[in-house]
Design a protein around this motif. Sequence first.
Motif, mmCIF file in Angstrom:
data_model
loop_
_atom_site.group_PDB
_atom_site.id
_atom_site.type_symbol
_atom_site.label_atom_id
_atom_site.label_comp_id
_atom_site.label_asym_id
_atom_site.label_seq_id
_atom_site.Cartn_x
_atom_site.Cartn_y
_atom_site.Cartn_z
ATOM 1 N N THR A 40 0.836 -1.197 0.000
ATOM 2 C CA THR A 40 0.000 0.000 0.000
ATOM 3 C C THR A 40 0.873 1.250 0.000
ATOM 4 O O THR A 40 2.050 1.202 0.386
ATOM 5 N N HIS A 76 -7.395 1.634 1.110
ATOM 6 C CA HIS A 76 -5.978 1.684 0.754
ATOM 7 C C HIS A 76 -5.797 1.689 -0.758
ATOM 8 O O HIS A 76 -6.683 1.322 -1.513
ATOM 9 N N ARG A 77 -4.616 2.085 -1.167
ATOM 10 C CA ARG A 77 -4.216 2.023 -2.573
ATOM 11 C C ARG A 77 -3.032 1.069 -2.677
ATOM 12 O O ARG A 77 -2.019 1.265 -2.014
ATOM 13 N N ARG A 78 -3.163 0.064 -3.496
ATOM 14 C CA ARG A 78 -2.082 -0.888 -3.724
ATOM 15 C C ARG A 78 -1.282 -0.423 -4.942
ATOM 16 O O ARG A 78 -1.859 -0.066 -5.972
#
Length: 110
Positions: A40, A76-78
């Motif tokens: 993340t 979240h951002r992966r």
Amino acid sequence: MRQLPQPARESLTLASVLHALGDPVRLELMLRARDEPDSTCSVLADGLNVPMSTLSNHWRILREAGLVSMAVDGRHRRVRPRVDDLEDRFPGLLDPILRLGAAEQRPAMQ
């Protein structure tokens, strides 16, 4: 997971890639993304003394330049580096930049 917009492989430009990697923070983020794909944004930015709003901007620049792809995973951002796309578009460019960047930056950050 939903992918965030990113440029197509054929529309990546050398100027935008070099501009994105020209900033020390973005270079470090890219090094970390390469070493820990699918992490993340917050995990990759851990330990950097940069405000969250500035980090968001750095991630946006890396994504819009085509260096990373991002997927929304809940809150979240992966992050995943687009190594194959960059290698296809600019053969042999990314590896020496990251290798030299790591040698230049990492001793100063420890």
